[in-house]
Write a protein that holds these residues in place. Structure first.
Motif, PDB file in Angstrom:
ATOM      1  N   THR A  42      -9.548 -60.978  59.068  1.00 25.82           N
ATOM      2  CA  THR A  42      -9.286 -59.930  58.077  1.00 25.82           C
ATOM      3  C   THR A  42     -10.378 -58.863  58.060  1.00 25.82           C
ATOM      4  O   THR A  42     -10.312 -57.930  57.277  1.00 25.82           O
ATOM      5  N   ARG A  43     -11.366 -58.996  58.919  1.00 28.57           N
ATOM      6  CA  ARG A  43     -12.472 -58.030  58.930  1.00 28.57           C
ATOM      7  C   ARG A  43     -11.997 -56.654  59.374  1.00 28.57           C
ATOM      8  O   ARG A  43     -12.488 -55.633  58.928  1.00 28.57           O
ATOM      9  N   GLY A  44     -11.060 -56.620  60.290  1.00 27.57           N
ATOM     10  CA  GLY A  44     -10.503 -55.356  60.749  1.00 27.57           C
ATOM     11  C   GLY A  44      -9.007 -55.352  60.534  1.00 27.57           C
ATOM     12  O   GLY A  44      -8.454 -56.211  59.850  1.00 27.57           O
ATOM     13  N   GLU A  45      -8.333 -54.363  61.095  1.00 23.94           N
ATOM     14  CA  GLU A  45      -6.885 -54.274  60.974  1.00 23.94           C
ATOM     15  C   GLU A  45      -6.257 -54.891  62.221  1.00 23.94           C
ATOM     16  O   GLU A  45      -6.018 -54.219  63.218  1.00 23.94           O
ATOM     17  N   VAL A  46      -6.029 -56.192  62.158  1.00 22.60           N
ATOM     18  CA  VAL A  46      -5.407 -56.895  63.279  1.00 22.60           C
ATOM     19  C   VAL A  46      -3.957 -56.443  63.395  1.00 22.60           C
ATOM     20  O   VAL A  46      -3.258 -56.301  62.390  1.00 22.60           O
ATOM     21  N   THR A  47      -3.484 -56.243  64.624  1.00 21.46           N
ATOM     22  CA  THR A  47      -2.104 -55.816  64.805  1.00 21.46           C
ATOM     23  C   THR A  47      -1.184 -57.008  65.013  1.00 21.46           C
ATOM     24  O   THR A  47      -1.623 -58.111  65.381  1.00 21.46           O
ATOM     25  N   GLU A  48       0.094 -56.756  64.806  1.00 14.23           N
ATOM     26  CA  GLU A  48       1.105 -57.795  64.992  1.00 14.23           C
ATOM     27  C   GLU A  48       1.111 -58.283  66.438  1.00 14.23           C
ATOM     28  O   GLU A  48       1.252 -59.476  66.713  1.00 14.23           O
ATOM     29  N   GLN A  49       0.904 -57.378  67.400  1.00 11.43           N
ATOM     30  CA  GLN A  49       0.864 -57.756  68.811  1.00 11.43           C
ATOM     31  C   GLN A  49      -0.325 -58.670  69.101  1.00 11.43           C
ATOM     32  O   GLN A  49      -0.211 -59.662  69.834  1.00 11.43           O
ATOM     33  N   GLU A  50      -1.461 -58.374  68.509  1.00 10.81           N
ATOM     34  CA  GLU A  50      -2.636 -59.217  68.705  1.00 10.81           C
ATOM     35  C   GLU A  50      -2.417 -60.620  68.138  1.00 10.81           C
ATOM     36  O   GLU A  50      -2.824 -61.624  68.732  1.00 10.81           O
ATOM     37  N   LEU A  51      -1.753 -60.685  66.981  1.00 13.99           N
ATOM     38  CA  LEU A  51      -1.456 -62.001  66.407  1.00 13.99           C
ATOM     39  C   LEU A  51      -0.501 -62.782  67.293  1.00 13.99           C
ATOM     40  O   LEU A  51      -0.647 -63.995  67.461  1.00 13.99           O
ATOM     41  N   ARG A  52       0.480 -62.096  67.885  1.00 14.99           N
ATOM     42  CA  ARG A  52       1.403 -62.785  68.789  1.00 14.99           C
ATOM     43  C   ARG A  52       0.646 -63.340  69.995  1.00 14.99           C
ATOM     44  O   ARG A  52       0.925 -64.442  70.473  1.00 14.99           O
ATOM     45  N   THR A  53      -0.309 -62.571  70.478  1.00 15.95           N
ATOM     46  CA  THR A  53      -1.132 -63.047  71.587  1.00 15.95           C
ATOM     47  C   THR A  53      -1.931 -64.277  71.179  1.00 15.95           C
ATOM     48  O   THR A  53      -2.016 -65.276  71.923  1.00 15.95           O
ATOM     49  N   MET A  54      -2.510 -64.242  69.988  1.00 18.40           N
ATOM     50  CA  MET A  54      -3.298 -65.374  69.513  1.00 18.40           C
ATOM     51  C   MET A  54      -2.418 -66.607  69.284  1.00 18.40           C
ATOM     52  O   MET A  54      -2.845 -67.736  69.550  1.00 18.40           O
ATOM     53  N   HIS A  55      -1.196 -66.392  68.775  1.00 16.23           N
ATOM     54  CA  HIS A  55      -0.250 -67.515  68.664  1.00 16.23           C
ATOM     55  C   HIS A  55      -0.062 -68.172  70.031  1.00 16.23           C
ATOM     56  O   HIS A  55      -0.048 -69.400  70.159  1.00 16.23           O
ATOM     57  N   GLY A  56       0.128 -67.339  71.050  1.00 17.65           N
ATOM     58  CA  GLY A  56       0.320 -67.866  72.400  1.00 17.65           C
ATOM     59  C   GLY A  56      -0.893 -68.630  72.897  1.00 17.65           C
ATOM     60  O   GLY A  56      -0.758 -69.674  73.552  1.00 17.65           O
ATOM     61  N   VAL A  57      -2.095 -68.112  72.578  1.00 15.11           N
ATOM     62  CA  VAL A  57      -3.324 -68.805  72.984  1.00 15.11           C
ATOM     63  C   VAL A  57      -3.395 -70.175  72.335  1.00 15.11           C
ATOM     64  O   VAL A  57      -3.638 -71.203  73.000  1.00 15.11           O
ATOM     65  N   VAL A  58      -3.179 -70.221  71.016  1.00 13.39           N
ATOM     66  CA  VAL A  58      -3.256 -71.496  70.292  1.00 13.39           C
ATOM     67  C   VAL A  58      -2.186 -72.462  70.798  1.00 13.39           C
ATOM     68  O   VAL A  58      -2.439 -73.652  71.016  1.00 13.39           O
ATOM     69  N   ARG A  59      -0.971 -71.952  71.016  1.00 13.41           N
ATOM     70  CA  ARG A  59       0.127 -72.796  71.483  1.00 13.41           C
ATOM     71  C   ARG A  59      -0.184 -73.383  72.852  1.00 13.41           C
ATOM     72  O   ARG A  59       0.045 -74.568  73.117  1.00 13.41           O
ATOM     73  N   GLU A  60      -0.727 -72.553  73.747  1.00 15.05           N
ATOM     74  CA  GLU A  60      -1.009 -73.015  75.093  1.00 15.05           C
ATOM     75  C   GLU A  60      -2.132 -74.048  75.099  1.00 15.05           C
ATOM     76  O   GLU A  60      -2.069 -75.050  75.817  1.00 15.05           O
TER      77      GLU A  60
END
Length: 257
Positions: free
Chosen positions: A230-248
């Protein structure tokens, strides 16, 4: 009017200041000045007693498409003739001496110019020759002086640079561009819901892998992770990427079990 290079037309936007070049010395400097003017939405040029006469083809070659300004430029024998139809004229001056006049910064001068043009008055900006600048007789025709607050140990500017500063400040005085903006391209700034969904996913996997096994430290560790995202303005695309990282990472861990 379209430029000589066939580019898009440059047309005046409203009531804009006239740029008056007093005794300019080089055609290339007049051309690059036209380019600087166009950058800031200034389209009216008057040339007083150019050293090498006018027109000069080298000016058009240096203008990088700002031909309309050079095509419409007028030549005058004297400063008095160049300013005769104007209501207010400001002169740029690096070191005013023995003159009692109001002295403004470029930003202050631009604000004054905007205020005058908004009242329907015609205004001008006067720039001196490259080598010596305006003399006292020239400045006597001005209502006020503009001095740029630059490094006092080195205030040397060429003609186009001097005009560019005022053109920029003129444009900025009415520009609505926010001073800070996140470029998101095809995505958008994540909502709190989207961020909370990701945090839930991340914390579940961290619990499962044992990273958050210390119950005493767990709340603080989760808060630190939340602060990070929450420190910056994270984008929806970045969150989708992070979901993929955690899932993998989770899939790889499970595959080893």
């Amino acid at each position: 009017m379209t430029g000589r290079d066939g580019g898009a037309p440059l047309e005046p936007i409203g009531n804009t200041p006239v740029v008056i070049l007093v005794r300019p010395q080089l055609a290339e400097n007049i051309g690059t000045t036209a380019r600087a003017m166009a950058n800031g939405g200034l389209f009216h040029m008057r040339i007083v007693a150019p050293r090498d006469g006018w027109p000069q083809e080298r000016a058009w070659r240096a203008a990088s498409g700002a031909d309309r300004i050079l095509d419409a430029a007028t030549v005058h024998e004297t400063v008095d003739d160049a300013v005769a139809d104007l209501h207010h004229v400001f002169a740029t001056c690096p070191r005013p001496r023995h003159i009692v006049k109001q002295v403004m910064t470029a930003r202050g001068g631009a604000a004054e110019l905007r205020a005058a043009t908004n009242r329907g008055l015609r205004v001008g900006l006067m720039f001196g020759p490259e080598r010596a600048g305006l003399d006292n007789e020239d400045m006597a025709r001005a209502d006020g002086l503009i001095r740029y607050p630059l490094n006092p140990a080195f205030m040397s500017l060429n003609l186009a640079q001097a005009v560019m500063i005022m053109a920029y400040e003129w444009w900025l005085a009415a520009d609505q561009t926010p001073p800070r903006e996140l470029m998101t391209n095809e995505t958008h700034v994540a909502t709190k819901g989207e961020l909370e969904n990701f945090m839930g996913h991340l914390v579940r996997e961290l619990d499962e892998c044992g990273f958050l096994h210390n119950e005493q430290k767990r709340p603080g560790m989760v808060r630190n992770l939340r602060h990070f995202f929450t420190r910056g303005e994270v984008t929806e695309q970045e969150l989708r990427t992070m979901h993929g990282v955690v899932r993998e990472l989770a899939n790889k861990r499970r595959a080893k079990v």
